[in-house]
Design a protein around this motif. Structure first.
Motif, PDB file in Angstrom:
ATOM      1  N   MET A  57       0.897  -1.289  -0.009  1.00 51.45           N
ATOM      2  CA  MET A  57       0.227   0.062  -0.036  1.00 51.45           C
ATOM      3  C   MET A  57       0.846   1.005  -0.021  1.00 51.45           C
ATOM      4  N   VAL A  58       2.126   1.083   0.491  1.00 52.17           N
ATOM      5  CA  VAL A  58       3.013   2.428   0.609  1.00 52.17           C
ATOM      6  C   VAL A  58       3.109   2.970  -0.647  1.00 52.17           C
ATOM      7  N   GLY A  59       3.018   4.214  -0.737  1.00 54.90           N
ATOM      8  CA  GLY A  59       3.255   5.072  -2.135  1.00 54.90           C
ATOM      9  C   GLY A  59       2.083   4.751  -3.140  1.00 54.90           C
ATOM     10  N   ASN A  60       0.847   4.177  -2.756  1.00 54.63           N
ATOM     11  CA  ASN A  60      -0.087   3.989  -3.725  1.00 54.63           C
ATOM     12  C   ASN A  60      -0.557   5.511  -4.228  1.00 54.63           C
ATOM     13  N   LEU A  61      -0.628   5.482  -5.415  1.00 53.60           N
ATOM     14  CA  LEU A  61      -0.900   6.847  -6.071  1.00 53.60           C
ATOM     15  C   LEU A  61      -2.299   6.638  -6.853  1.00 53.60           C
ATOM     16  N   PRO A  62      -3.148   7.866  -7.110  1.00 54.44           N
ATOM     17  CA  PRO A  62      -4.355   7.736  -7.909  1.00 54.44           C
ATOM     18  C   PRO A  62      -4.216   7.444  -9.270  1.00 54.44           C
ATOM     19  N   LYS A  63      -5.204   7.088  -9.954  1.00 56.98           N
ATOM     20  CA  LYS A  63      -4.727   6.756 -11.706  1.00 56.98           C
ATOM     21  C   LYS A  63      -4.645   8.252 -12.409  1.00 56.98           C
TER      22      LYS A  63
ATOM     23  N   ALA B 266      -9.394   0.556  -2.863  1.00 52.51           N
ATOM     24  CA  ALA B 266      -8.023   0.878  -3.190  1.00 52.51           C
ATOM     25  C   ALA B 266      -7.814   2.425  -3.438  1.00 52.51           C
ATOM     26  N   ARG B 267      -8.663   2.910  -4.119  1.00 52.62           N
ATOM     27  CA  ARG B 267      -8.533   4.477  -4.165  1.00 52.62           C
ATOM     28  C   ARG B 267      -8.612   5.070  -2.987  1.00 52.62           C
ATOM     29  N   ILE B 268      -9.292   4.819  -1.796  1.00 51.97           N
ATOM     30  CA  ILE B 268      -8.990   5.141  -0.437  1.00 51.97           C
ATOM     31  C   ILE B 268      -7.773   5.149   0.097  1.00 51.97           C
ATOM     32  N   PHE B 269      -7.065   4.097  -0.272  1.00 52.88           N
ATOM     33  CA  PHE B 269      -5.879   3.843   0.450  1.00 52.88           C
ATOM     34  C   PHE B 269      -4.876   4.352  -0.634  1.00 52.88           C
ATOM     35  N   THR B 270      -4.752   5.581  -1.148  1.00 46.70           N
ATOM     36  CA  THR B 270      -3.785   6.220  -1.771  1.00 46.70           C
ATOM     37  C   THR B 270      -3.312   7.449  -0.985  1.00 46.70           C
ATOM     38  N   GLY B 271      -2.100   7.763  -1.406  1.00 50.49           N
ATOM     39  CA  GLY B 271      -1.595   9.096  -0.656  1.00 50.49           C
ATOM     40  C   GLY B 271      -0.634   8.538   0.679  1.00 50.49           C
ATOM     41  N   TRP B 272      -0.426   7.306   1.034  1.00 48.35           N
ATOM     42  CA  TRP B 272       0.422   7.141   2.071  1.00 48.35           C
ATOM     43  C   TRP B 272       1.853   6.724   1.818  1.00 48.35           C
ATOM     44  N   PHE B 273       2.720   7.240   2.660  1.00 49.00           N
ATOM     45  CA  PHE B 273       4.194   7.276   2.319  1.00 49.00           C
ATOM     46  C   PHE B 273       4.732   6.936   3.617  1.00 49.00           C
ATOM     47  N   VAL B 274       5.849   6.331   3.559  1.00 48.00           N
ATOM     48  CA  VAL B 274       6.762   6.153   4.828  1.00 48.00           C
ATOM     49  C   VAL B 274       7.271   7.497   5.233  1.00 48.00           C
TER      50      VAL B 274
ATOM     51  N   MET C  28      11.154   2.322   7.961  1.00 51.65           N
ATOM     52  CA  MET C  28      10.391   0.998   8.344  1.00 51.65           C
ATOM     53  C   MET C  28       9.616   0.973   9.944  1.00 51.65           C
ATOM     54  N   TYR C  29       9.672   2.244  10.609  1.00 43.55           N
ATOM     55  CA  TYR C  29       9.415   2.076  12.003  1.00 43.55           C
ATOM     56  C   TYR C  29       8.238   3.118  12.308  1.00 43.55           C
ATOM     57  N   ASP C  30       8.411   4.581  12.136  1.00 41.76           N
ATOM     58  CA  ASP C  30       7.408   5.317  12.402  1.00 41.76           C
ATOM     59  C   ASP C  30       6.284   5.078  11.420  1.00 41.76           C
ATOM     60  N   PRO C  31       4.898   5.474  12.081  1.00 47.37           N
ATOM     61  CA  PRO C  31       3.813   5.369  11.045  1.00 47.37           C
ATOM     62  C   PRO C  31       3.809   5.952   9.590  1.00 47.37           C
ATOM     63  N   MET C  32       3.055   5.512   8.836  1.00 47.29           N
ATOM     64  CA  MET C  32       3.055   6.241   7.483  1.00 47.29           C
ATOM     65  C   MET C  32       2.439   7.272   7.648  1.00 47.29           C
ATOM     66  N   VAL C  33       2.559   8.532   6.735  1.00 51.78           N
ATOM     67  CA  VAL C  33       2.209   9.728   6.537  1.00 51.78           C
ATOM     68  C   VAL C  33       1.300   9.924   5.511  1.00 51.78           C
ATOM     69  N   ALA C  34       0.175  10.817   5.642  1.00 54.01           N
ATOM     70  CA  ALA C  34      -0.645  10.939   4.139  1.00 54.01           C
ATOM     71  C   ALA C  34      -0.207  12.216   3.833  1.00 54.01           C
ATOM     72  N   PHE C  35      -0.434  12.255   2.288  1.00 58.35           N
ATOM     73  CA  PHE C  35      -0.156  13.302   1.632  1.00 58.35           C
ATOM     74  C   PHE C  35      -1.307  13.570   0.590  1.00 58.35           C
ATOM     75  N   ASP C  36      -2.049  14.610   0.827  1.00 58.24           N
ATOM     76  CA  ASP C  36      -3.401  14.886   0.232  1.00 58.24           C
ATOM     77  C   ASP C  36      -3.200  15.085  -1.196  1.00 58.24           C
TER      78      ASP C  36
END
Length: 503
Positions: A146-152, A205-213, A222-230
């Protein structure tokens, strides 16, 4: 006070701990109340796997490894309190699966220990909170891509669907609609009704976009929670389970709303309740049992502490000789029980487990070591033969074949003999030594009755069948030096079906 028998108390602790130590059952019978015991366990402080991994590294030397992480798990399972929390965390690790067999995760034992600590910390929280932390974990983000998942609109292709699928199929609602008692809902033609379709997966899957390490964290990505970039999140309108997620909503807010939708889904309570019952109590729970637990899940808002209490204080738990209150003991839990029952420990007072029983080759199972997101076995596995003929599941038997039985038997026998009876002849840092002092004292006194009582209580939940008794007595009788009978008697009890099947 419940007026529990020794067998009932022993079976209860067998379900709720990592194995019985000398005196555990007697201490519980002094309380004689499952509700009180569980309540105490919910509040008990607990050990930290990441800290214990650091201690392993200090003791052994070198960089942290996955073997040290597993050793740290054994350190905690064998010698610390909060046994119910440890048992539930292990159950959750087989539902919310990540694995060090994944090439991206194998180099990160500290991150995996941190993930396991997250399961331990939230083992009694509400299920949404646990699922929120699991979803934001970079360990899970890499494991289910899921990490780094981008919208189409940015990538030119549909977002990755891996986590979207498994968060529904495995972590919350399952594949088919359920009644509150865990039985299948059927359509007008008698067929199961799917819980979701491909269009649902695409929208989730579209809901789970925008999340990055979190590259700014001091502990590594690989440690701290992923952060969201709208600006990398699909901000268009989505529809899931008939609920519209309006346009313009950011990743954090949309995640929160979707997790509410999942946890409140009518399937989640019976689905998760069934999985937890199967990991703790029985492979084939009656629908009425599932319904009672699932109703607690709903009424408590998914509070796992209340759900676990409902599972363990239910009347089903006290039933004996019942196919619907029985399960095959998982190999790794057989290992922890054996170690605890024989007071096993490294030489010289150490509490650092290094390579217990060659776990990777012997048992086919270890914490966060499943071959895939589907765990070590399917919860609905029905081995061919009488079990399948009677529509009974036995998931743990997926791990057990004749080769595994032989390997496990060989290691157990070597342990009780070389590192038990002959424990003073060697001093190997990598081995665990058994110290059945009470059994040896009884043997030296020629007191076979006390020996049988100890073995029966420590391994057989207080019930000695005529067949097992005859075998144990014959082992005792053929030894002139009775102390030498101890490892053989322990070995026979530990490999017997009376121990390996919890009923």
């Amino acid at each position: 006070m419940e007026g529990l028998t020794y067998r009932q108390a022993s079976r209860f602790l067998d379900m709720a701990t990592m194995g019985l130590r000398d005196g555990d059952v007697e201490a519980f019978l002094a309380i004689d109340d499952r509700d009180t015991w569980v309540t105490q366990q919910l509040a008990e402080g607990f050990a930290n796997h990441e800290e214990r991994l650091a201690y392993q590294r200090l003791e052994i030397g070198g960089d942290a490894t996955q073997a040290m992480r597993v050793g740290a798990w054994f350190d905690i399972a064998l010698w610390t309190g909060a046994q119910l929390r440890q048992r539930v965390a292990f159950a959750l690790s087989q539902i919310l699966v990540v694995s060090d067999r994944d090439g991206q995760l194998a180099p990160h034992p500290v991150a995996l220990a941190h993930y396991y600590d997250m399961l331990t910390t939230h083992a009694f929280s509400d299920y949404k909170t646990l699922l929120y932390h699991v979803t934001r974990s970079p360990v899970m983000g890499h494991f289910l891509t899921m990490v780094g998942n981008l919208p189409k609109s940015q990538s030119g292709v549909d977002p990755d669907q891996n986590y979207a699928r498994e968060v529904m199929q495995l972590f919350t609602i399952g594949l088919e609609e359920l009644n509150m008692d865990g039985t299948l809902k059927l359509d007008g033609e008698g067929n199961p009704i799917p819980t979701y379709d491909d269009e649902t997966i695409r929208n989730v899957a579209r809901i789970f976009t925008g999340w990055f390490v979190d590259s700014s964290g001091a502990n590594g990505t690989m440690y701290d929670p992923m952060v969201a970039f709208d600006d990398s999140h699909d901000m268009d309108e989505k529809t899931v389970f008939g609920v519209t997620f309006p346009a313009g909503v950011g990743a954090e807010q949309e995640l929160d709303a979707f997790l509410d939708l999942l946890v409140d889904h009518p399937n989640t309570a019976p689905y998760i309740s069934t999985l937890l019952i199967k990991r703790l109590v029985t492979s084939n729970p009656r629908p009425e049992y599932v319904a009672r637990v699932a109703n607690v899940f709903v009424s408590s808002g998914g509070n796992l502490g209340e759900v676990i209490k409902a599972i363990l204080t239910d009347s089903e738990v006290l039933k004996e000789g019942d196919l619907h209150v029985a399960k095959v003991r998982e190999p790794i839990l057989a290992m922890t029980h054996f170690y605890r029952a024989t007071d096993a420990r490294p030489k010289g007072g150490s509490t650092t487990v290094r390579n217990p029983m060659d776990y990777q080759n012997t048992f086919g199972q270890y914490p966060l070591g499943a071959p895939s997101v589907f765990n070590f076995f399917s919860p609905n596995s029905r081995p061919s033969g009488p079990l399948r003929d009677n529509n009974l599941t036995a998931p743990e038997l997926s791990l057990i074949d004749w080769n595994q039985v032989i390997r496990m038997g060989n290691v157990l026998y070597k342990t009780v003999l070389q590192y038990g009876q002959d424990r003073n002849k060697t001093d190997l840092a990598t081995e665990m030594y058994t110290f059945p002092d009470d059994l040896e004292a009884a043997a030296n006194a020629g007191d076979v009755e006390t020996m049988l009582t100890i073995i029966t209580r420590r391994f057989l939940n207080g019930v000695l069948t005529p067949e097992i008794e005859a075998h144990l007595r014959s082992i005792y009788d053929v030894h002139g030096t009775k102390r030498y009978a101890v490892p053989k008697m322990v070995f026979f009890a530990a490999i017997s079906p009376n121990f390996m099947v919890q009923e």
